[in-house]
Design a protein around this motif. Sequence first.
Motif, PDB file in Angstrom:
ATOM      1  N   VAL A 435     -26.502 -13.088 -69.036  1.00  0.00           N
ATOM      2  CA  VAL A 435     -26.273 -14.531 -69.037  1.00  0.00           C
ATOM      3  C   VAL A 435     -27.609 -15.263 -69.105  1.00  0.00           C
ATOM      4  O   VAL A 435     -28.505 -15.012 -68.291  1.00  0.00           O
ATOM      5  N   VAL A 436     -27.744 -16.161 -70.086  1.00  0.00           N
ATOM      6  CA  VAL A 436     -28.960 -16.964 -70.224  1.00  0.00           C
ATOM      7  C   VAL A 436     -28.733 -18.316 -69.554  1.00  0.00           C
ATOM      8  O   VAL A 436     -27.747 -19.004 -69.818  1.00  0.00           O
ATOM      9  N   VAL A 437     -29.668 -18.683 -68.667  1.00  0.00           N
ATOM     10  CA  VAL A 437     -29.572 -19.914 -67.879  1.00  0.00           C
ATOM     11  C   VAL A 437     -30.869 -20.697 -68.038  1.00  0.00           C
ATOM     12  O   VAL A 437     -31.955 -20.105 -68.037  1.00  0.00           O
ATOM     13  N   VAL A 438     -30.774 -22.024 -68.183  1.00  0.00           N
ATOM     14  CA  VAL A 438     -31.972 -22.867 -68.122  1.00  0.00           C
ATOM     15  C   VAL A 438     -31.874 -23.736 -66.878  1.00  0.00           C
ATOM     16  O   VAL A 438     -30.788 -24.197 -66.512  1.00  0.00           O
ATOM     17  N   THR A 439     -33.009 -23.950 -66.228  1.00  0.00           N
ATOM     18  CA  THR A 439     -33.006 -24.689 -64.963  1.00  0.00           C
ATOM     19  C   THR A 439     -34.397 -25.228 -64.662  1.00  0.00           C
ATOM     20  O   THR A 439     -35.405 -24.660 -65.099  1.00  0.00           O
ATOM     21  N   THR A 440     -34.434 -26.317 -63.914  1.00  0.00           N
ATOM     22  CA  THR A 440     -35.713 -26.816 -63.406  1.00  0.00           C
ATOM     23  C   THR A 440     -36.000 -26.268 -62.011  1.00  0.00           C
ATOM     24  O   THR A 440     -37.042 -26.560 -61.426  1.00  0.00           O
ATOM     25  N   ASN A 441     -35.065 -25.472 -61.473  1.00  0.00           N
ATOM     26  CA  ASN A 441     -35.248 -24.858 -60.153  1.00  0.00           C
ATOM     27  C   ASN A 441     -36.030 -23.553 -60.317  1.00  0.00           C
ATOM     28  O   ASN A 441     -35.550 -22.625 -60.966  1.00  0.00           O
ATOM     29  N   LYS A 442     -37.200 -23.468 -59.734  1.00  0.00           N
ATOM     30  CA  LYS A 442     -38.064 -22.306 -59.904  1.00  0.00           C
ATOM     31  C   LYS A 442     -37.753 -21.231 -58.861  1.00  0.00           C
ATOM     32  O   LYS A 442     -37.325 -21.530 -57.755  1.00  0.00           O
ATOM     33  N   GLY A 443     -37.973 -19.970 -59.247  1.00  0.00           N
ATOM     34  CA  GLY A 443     -37.895 -18.861 -58.307  1.00  0.00           C
ATOM     35  C   GLY A 443     -36.523 -18.229 -58.151  1.00  0.00           C
ATOM     36  O   GLY A 443     -36.315 -17.437 -57.227  1.00  0.00           O
ATOM     37  N   LEU A 444     -35.566 -18.523 -59.025  1.00  0.00           N
ATOM     38  CA  LEU A 444     -34.252 -17.895 -58.922  1.00  0.00           C
ATOM     39  C   LEU A 444     -34.343 -16.403 -59.241  1.00  0.00           C
ATOM     40  O   LEU A 444     -35.056 -16.000 -60.162  1.00  0.00           O
ATOM     41  N   THR A 445     -33.621 -15.586 -58.485  1.00  0.00           N
ATOM     42  CA  THR A 445     -33.661 -14.133 -58.701  1.00  0.00           C
ATOM     43  C   THR A 445     -32.279 -13.540 -58.944  1.00  0.00           C
ATOM     44  O   THR A 445     -32.160 -12.367 -59.249  1.00  0.00           O
ATOM     45  N   SER A 446     -31.221 -14.347 -58.794  1.00  0.00           N
ATOM     46  CA  SER A 446     -29.855 -13.821 -58.907  1.00  0.00           C
ATOM     47  C   SER A 446     -28.961 -14.854 -59.564  1.00  0.00           C
ATOM     48  O   SER A 446     -29.115 -16.062 -59.339  1.00  0.00           O
ATOM     49  N   ILE A 447     -28.001 -14.399 -60.343  1.00  0.00           N
ATOM     50  CA  ILE A 447     -27.019 -15.283 -60.962  1.00  0.00           C
ATOM     51  C   ILE A 447     -26.209 -16.005 -59.884  1.00  0.00           C
ATOM     52  O   ILE A 447     -25.744 -17.132 -60.087  1.00  0.00           O
ATOM     53  N   GLN A 448     -26.080 -15.369 -58.724  1.00  0.00           N
ATOM     54  CA  GLN A 448     -25.329 -15.966 -57.605  1.00  0.00           C
ATOM     55  C   GLN A 448     -25.968 -17.282 -57.167  1.00  0.00           C
ATOM     56  O   GLN A 448     -25.281 -18.211 -56.730  1.00  0.00           O
ATOM     57  N   GLU A 449     -27.293 -17.366 -57.294  1.00  0.00           N
ATOM     58  CA  GLU A 449     -28.021 -18.528 -56.781  1.00  0.00           C
ATOM     59  C   GLU A 449     -27.808 -19.785 -57.603  1.00  0.00           C
ATOM     60  O   GLU A 449     -28.133 -20.888 -57.146  1.00  0.00           O
ATOM     61  N   ILE A 450     -27.238 -19.658 -58.809  1.00  0.00           N
ATOM     62  CA  ILE A 450     -27.047 -20.869 -59.611  1.00  0.00           C
ATOM     63  C   ILE A 450     -25.763 -21.600 -59.239  1.00  0.00           C
ATOM     64  O   ILE A 450     -25.505 -22.701 -59.727  1.00  0.00           O
ATOM     65  N   ILE A 451     -24.964 -21.006 -58.352  1.00  0.00           N
ATOM     66  CA  ILE A 451     -23.670 -21.574 -57.985  1.00  0.00           C
ATOM     67  C   ILE A 451     -23.705 -22.102 -56.551  1.00  0.00           C
ATOM     68  O   ILE A 451     -24.120 -21.398 -55.635  1.00  0.00           O
ATOM     69  N   GLU A 452     -23.276 -23.337 -56.379  1.00  0.00           N
ATOM     70  CA  GLU A 452     -23.222 -23.929 -55.046  1.00  0.00           C
ATOM     71  C   GLU A 452     -22.000 -23.381 -54.280  1.00  0.00           C
ATOM     72  O   GLU A 452     -20.963 -23.138 -54.861  1.00  0.00           O
ATOM     73  N   GLY A 453     -22.179 -23.236 -52.957  1.00  0.00           N
ATOM     74  CA  GLY A 453     -21.051 -22.816 -52.126  1.00  0.00           C
ATOM     75  C   GLY A 453     -21.199 -21.393 -51.641  1.00  0.00           C
ATOM     76  O   GLY A 453     -22.148 -20.711 -51.893  1.00  0.00           O
TER      77      GLY A 453
END
Length: 453
Positions: A435-453
Amino acid sequence: MEIIIAGCGKVGQAIAANLTAAGHAVTVMDKSFEALSSVTGTVDVMGFQGDSTSISSQLEAGVKNADLLIAVTSDDEINMLTCLIAKKTGSCQTIARIRNPQYTDEIKYLRNELGLSMSINPEMVAAEEIVRLIQIPSALEVDTFAKGKVSLIGIQIPEESILNEIKIKELPAKAGANALICVTEHDNEVIIPNGDTVLHSGDRISITLSMADVSSFLNKIGIKAKKIKNVLIAGGGTISYYLAKRLIALKINVKIIDIDRKRCEELAELLPKAMIIHGDATEKRLLIEESIEDMDAVCCLMHQDEANILLSLYLNKLDNKIKTITRIHRNSYEDLVTELPVGRIISTKEITSDYITRYVRSMQNAEGSEVESLYQIMENRVEALEFCVGEDFSYAGTELKDLKLINNTLICSISRNGKIIRPGGRDTMEYGDRVVVVTTNKGLTSIQEIIEG
């Protein structure tokens, strides 16, 4: 992670800034107090003054507790010796910057013998990036994911384009392409857009689409995708050599201009299929003699930033349709030249830093990170990441419309069993997907982290 960086030049400073921003504990070391201060004064790192080839200095700097040592001094041999000592003394992973072309054919042997986890040749990597830009002449940036099947391409919307004053959700009806706009920049403001975001001529955008669809899409939005046949390279340094070699292999005609006669003679032997010209590439008379107006692309790769900038500005005035690539060395110039019409800016410092940052992310992969690829885009204000979805992903099978993503984040592409999916509300993410994701949030290491909750 505990990381030591040996060498506090421009590259060392850029790497330190990237890694500390990602949450790593960084120690920098250098023999020069002034060089050390230039990093510790601008980046939140520990500083240690000492010789990186000294066992006692490495021990004092904390090599026993380090997970990784990165050697990026100006000397290849010092970098290799530093890594060898760190490997034997601290048992940490090591990365060496090795630039000299004489080591190119021997690098696999050197890596094995020295126990290097990674080696990087900044000039060769920069040349590869320039080749990608030349292959898609209208692109400002070109990055690839899913083993080359998905491209993230940065372009500027031209005047009178069909994209001017339309909402992103109207794109399929207007352009009819399977493209997704992931990032927009309007009036220097970077936005992760939604369907109601309005586009304007002059905006910079990053889009994902397959390589096969690139030419068709660009033509539809008003960018004529002209094939590059003739390239002029100003400057005969190491990058120029690697670049010319790759372009010649792609059946592209290459001219190189360099002011050093001895270097011209060397290049003539190394590159018999290129035209080598002895002269000053900033001299208008010479440029006219060499039919500069017939060039499809010009790469300004001279040693002096000022010469590169002047040549780029002249090319923009002569014909702004010529693809121009400008190399900049000095930190103080980077912010200034982004406001000038100098084409695509290349910095070996930034390229090296990005590659090493990606490797550090891949090291974390063994510790639970799912990041497969990482690119910094829009002047490092946005990260484009490729995640591999693990078995423990809580939202596998959930339709995207039912997920709430963290702010300023967008899912751009899903690769499943070799098939590329342009994500819509009814699509899902499954175990094994890329899965390709673009974000301004730096330091993500897991796909889980892009989802709130």
